[in-house]
Each structure stands twice: as structure tokens, then as C-alpha cells.
Design a protein around this motif. Structure first.
Motif, mmCIF file in Angstrom:
data_model
loop_
_atom_site.group_PDB
_atom_site.id
_atom_site.type_symbol
_atom_site.label_atom_id
_atom_site.label_comp_id
_atom_site.label_asym_id
_atom_site.label_seq_id
_atom_site.Cartn_x
_atom_site.Cartn_y
_atom_site.Cartn_z
ATOM 1 N N ALA A 126 -2.289 42.872 7.210
ATOM 2 C CA ALA A 126 -1.568 42.236 6.109
ATOM 3 C C ALA A 126 -2.158 42.627 4.766
ATOM 4 C CB ALA A 126 -1.586 40.722 6.278
ATOM 5 N N GLN A 127 -3.476 42.692 4.685
ATOM 6 C CA GLN A 127 -4.118 43.092 3.430
ATOM 7 C C GLN A 127 -3.675 44.498 3.018
ATOM 8 O OE1 GLN A 127 -8.173 42.522 4.654
ATOM 9 N NE2 GLN A 127 -8.267 40.408 3.895
ATOM 10 N N GLN A 128 -3.573 45.387 3.997
ATOM 11 C CA GLN A 128 -3.120 46.747 3.707
ATOM 12 C C GLN A 128 -1.652 46.751 3.288
ATOM 13 O OE1 GLN A 128 -4.581 49.627 3.293
ATOM 14 N NE2 GLN A 128 -2.643 50.703 2.988
ATOM 15 N N MET A 129 -0.820 45.996 3.987
ATOM 16 C CA MET A 129 0.604 45.934 3.645
ATOM 17 C C MET A 129 0.808 45.389 2.232
ATOM 18 S SD MET A 129 2.255 44.504 7.199
ATOM 19 C CE MET A 129 2.182 45.444 8.723
ATOM 20 N N VAL A 130 0.060 44.365 1.881
ATOM 21 C CA VAL A 130 0.169 43.792 0.531
ATOM 22 C C VAL A 130 -0.223 44.829 -0.514
ATOM 23 C CG1 VAL A 130 -0.795 42.082 -1.054
ATOM 24 C CG2 VAL A 130 -0.117 41.397 1.249
ATOM 25 N N SER A 131 -1.270 45.591 -0.238
ATOM 26 C CA SER A 131 -1.721 46.603 -1.197
ATOM 27 C C SER A 131 -0.693 47.706 -1.385
ATOM 28 C CB SER A 131 -3.051 47.207 -0.747
ATOM 29 O OG SER A 131 -2.889 48.086 0.359
ATOM 30 N N GLN A 132 0.148 47.929 -0.363
ATOM 31 C CA GLN A 132 1.179 48.961 -0.443
ATOM 32 C C GLN A 132 2.389 48.505 -1.258
ATOM 33 O OE1 GLN A 132 0.097 50.559 4.073
ATOM 34 N NE2 GLN A 132 2.096 49.706 3.684
ATOM 35 N N GLY A 133 2.575 47.179 -1.357
ATOM 36 C CA GLY A 133 3.709 46.638 -2.083
ATOM 37 C C GLY A 133 4.994 46.675 -1.273
ATOM 38 N N LYS A 134 6.068 46.131 -1.852
ATOM 39 C CA LYS A 134 7.372 46.098 -1.196
ATOM 40 C C LYS A 134 8.133 47.387 -1.475
ATOM 41 C CE LYS A 134 7.928 41.096 -1.989
ATOM 42 N NZ LYS A 134 8.810 40.078 -2.586
ATOM 43 N N ASP A 135 9.077 47.699 -0.584
ATOM 44 C CA ASP A 135 9.978 48.807 -0.865
ATOM 45 C C ASP A 135 11.173 48.301 -1.674
ATOM 46 O OD1 ASP A 135 11.758 47.578 0.889
ATOM 47 O OD2 ASP A 135 11.388 48.967 2.526
ATOM 48 N N SER A 136 12.150 49.174 -1.902
ATOM 49 C CA SER A 136 13.278 48.814 -2.772
ATOM 50 C C SER A 136 14.121 47.678 -2.215
ATOM 51 C CB SER A 136 14.162 50.045 -3.005
ATOM 52 O OG SER A 136 14.643 50.557 -1.768
ATOM 53 N N GLN A 137 14.043 47.446 -0.894
ATOM 54 C CA GLN A 137 14.783 46.351 -0.276
ATOM 55 C C GLN A 137 13.925 45.086 -0.124
ATOM 56 O OE1 GLN A 137 15.261 49.651 1.153
ATOM 57 N NE2 GLN A 137 16.997 49.623 -0.244
ATOM 58 N N GLY A 138 12.734 45.113 -0.691
ATOM 59 C CA GLY A 138 11.874 43.943 -0.627
ATOM 60 C C GLY A 138 11.110 43.802 0.664
ATOM 61 N N ARG A 139 11.042 44.891 1.438
ATOM 62 C CA ARG A 139 10.337 44.832 2.714
ATOM 63 C C ARG A 139 8.891 45.274 2.526
ATOM 64 N NH1 ARG A 139 15.528 46.907 4.557
ATOM 65 N NH2 ARG A 139 14.765 48.994 4.158
ATOM 66 N N GLY A 140 7.979 44.474 3.018
ATOM 67 C CA GLY A 140 6.574 44.809 2.909
ATOM 68 C C GLY A 140 5.935 45.149 4.235
ATOM 69 N N GLY A 141 6.609 44.817 5.339
ATOM 70 C CA GLY A 141 6.051 45.126 6.643
ATOM 71 C C GLY A 141 6.443 44.107 7.688
ATOM 72 N N SER A 142 6.024 44.372 8.914
ATOM 73 C CA SER A 142 6.320 43.491 10.044
ATOM 74 C C SER A 142 5.071 43.352 10.905
ATOM 75 C CB SER A 142 7.471 44.066 10.883
ATOM 76 O OG SER A 142 7.688 43.294 12.054
ATOM 77 N N ILE A 143 4.689 42.108 11.179
ATOM 78 C CA ILE A 143 3.573 41.814 12.078
ATOM 79 C C ILE A 143 4.138 41.087 13.295
ATOM 80 C CG2 ILE A 143 1.419 40.547 12.368
ATOM 81 C CD1 ILE A 143 0.903 40.934 9.384
ATOM 82 N N ILE A 144 3.803 41.591 14.459
ATOM 83 C CA ILE A 144 4.316 41.036 15.704
ATOM 84 C C ILE A 144 3.134 40.753 16.626
ATOM 85 C CG2 ILE A 144 5.807 41.442 17.711
ATOM 86 C CD1 ILE A 144 7.069 43.718 15.759
ATOM 87 N N ALA A 145 3.005 39.530 17.069
ATOM 88 C CA ALA A 145 1.908 39.163 17.970
ATOM 89 C C ALA A 145 2.472 38.832 19.346
ATOM 90 C CB ALA A 145 1.138 37.969 17.422
#
Length: 258
Positions: A126-145
């Protein structure tokens, strides 16, 4: 190609549900980073199989119970893929044991791998995803447990295991709230009885196997690919409004038990 160009990381990725997931996300267009305890033949062959599909792949050995491994695994993803889009926390253990004689070492090890490991791995991703920022559609990533039906039902020989899987389910609910503003979706998958190394000995008893199959409305035990398909959906843009959810993939066993 639901995951074309996605960078996916999978823990516990060389066997069972993890291996099936790694192969299936690669088949859907993703590059795949794999973590598992040891770098052996299974790891090498899996990386080769993914690369043969035309996708990038790397393996990072390490025990998820060690928080430093989470940091190192994400760093390896940045080095190899320049980031991460999807994180699948799958690593887990279930050494069956009776409650009254449960050694504290077995309890601690199960907690450290299944819950602490999931927490630190998901946090680092999550820390890495936040540092990457959102894309143009507002997607920042997906975490699945990968949780378990055991988060919802008890098990006589699983008093150390079921609390960890309930914890993983709860973790995804809370992180969905914490990370939603960054465009990061967090969901859990609850497998039913899936044929893997964890329960291989238990299901080798024909009577036990027949009993388990009888409880499942679809009439069969699950296979790792049944769970990998759910992961692909949750990782893809088809699920871009799904977060804080849990998907029960058990052939209908839970509702039948009720």
C-alpha cells in the motif's frame, strides 16, 4: 486479457492457490513477482513458465513472518517492474493441532505467518501504491488477501488458524476504509475446501473426502484455479467499484452448513 500491463505480486506463490494465481494473472497479461519461503526448483520452474507466456517474472525468497521481507519484496518489485498495481497476500499455514495441547510455538508461528505476515506485506504494498499515485480513472491499486471459510466457521483442530483468517478478513475491511481515498481497493477471498498441500493428508482418507464432498452443493472439492479466477476478477477493472468485500468461493458449503 483482463490484466494487460498490470504488475502483480503474490506471496506463497510457488504452490497451491498462490501458484495457480501467478499463472492465471500472467495468462491475463500481467507481469508477476512471486514470494515464497525458499528458492527451489518450484520457484525456478514457475518463473520460467510465466516468462514463456511473454510476461516478466521474478522470485524473491523470504519468510513473510519477518517484516523486513515485506520491505525487500516491494523493493524487488520496484527494481524489476518499477512498481506494483496488484498485491495478493496468499501465504499461510495450518498445522492441524488440538486446542488443549496447543504448543505456544505453533500458535505464535501461525499468527506470525498468517496475520502479521499479511499485515506487513499489505502495508508495504500500500505504501508503494500510494507513492505511485492514482491513474486518470482514480485507480491506485488492488490488494487481495486470501482469507478462508474458516473465518466464518469453527474447526476443532484449527483454533490457532481460524482467528488468523478472521483477522485477514477484518484487515481488508479496515484497509478498504483507510486506503479508499488513494484509489486502492482491498478485498478478501474466502476459499472453502480446496485441494492443496495444506489438507492433502487430511483428504487422503476416502471416508473424510466423501464426507467433505457431500457437504458441498456443487458436489466437488475446490481446486486452486477456482480461487485464482476470483482473484483475477478482483484485480481487474471489472471490480473497480468493489472494495471492503469478501468473496466466498466454497461451492456453496457455507450456506449448506447453515
Amino acid at each position: 486479457m483482463l490484466l494487460q500491463g498490470k504488475r502483480v505480486l503474490v506471496t506463497g506463490g510457488t504452490h497451491g492457490i498462490g501458484r495457480a494465481t501467478a499463472l492465471m494473472v500472467a495468462a491475463q497479461g500481467a507481469d508477476v513477482g512471486i514470494n515464497d519461503l525458499q528458492n527451489g526448483d518450484a520457484a525456478a520452474s514457475l518463473v520460467q513458465e510465466i516468462q514463456a507466456m511473454g510476461r516478466r517474472a521474478f522470485f524473491h525468497a523470504g519468510d513473510v513472518a519477518d517484516p523486513q521481507v515485506a520491505t525487500d519484496f516491494i523493493a524487488a518489485a520496484v527494481k524489476n517492474f518499477n512498481g506494483v498495481d496488484v498485491f495478493v497476500s496468499n501465504a499461510g499455514i495450518c498445522p492441524f493441532h488440538s486446542f488443549l495441547e496447543m504448543p505456544i510455538e505453533t500458535l505464535r508461528r501461525t499468527m506470525d505467518v498468517n496475520l502479521l505476515g499479511a499485515y506487513t506485506m499489505c502495508q508495504a504494498a500500500a505504501q508503494q501504491m500510494v507513492s505511485q499515485g492514482k491513474d486518470s480513472q482514480g485507480r491506485g491499486g488492488s490488494i487481495i488477501a486470501i482469507s478462508s471459510i474458516s473465518a466464518l466457521v469453527g474447526g476443532e483442530m484449527q483454533t490457532h488458524y481460524t482467528p488468523t483468517k478472521a483477522g485477514v478478513h477484518s484487515l481488508m475491511q479496515s484497509t478498504a476504509i483507510a486506503l479508499g481515498k488513494y484509489g486502492i481497493r482491498c478485498n478478501s477471498v474466502m476459499p472453502g475446501t480446496i485441494q492443496t498441500d495444506i489438507n492433502k493428508d487430511d483428504l487422503s482418507n476416502p471416508e473424510k473426502r466423501a464426507y467433505m464432498e457431500k457437504r458441498i452443493p456443487l458436489g466437488r472439492l475446490g481446486v486452486p484455479e477456482d480461487i485464482a479466477k476470483v482473484v483475477v476478477f478482483l484485480a481487474s477493472d471489472l471490480a473497480d467499484y468493489v472494495t471492503g468485500a469478501s468473496v466466498l468461493a466454497d461451492g456453496g458449503m457455507f450456506v449448506n452448513l447453515q
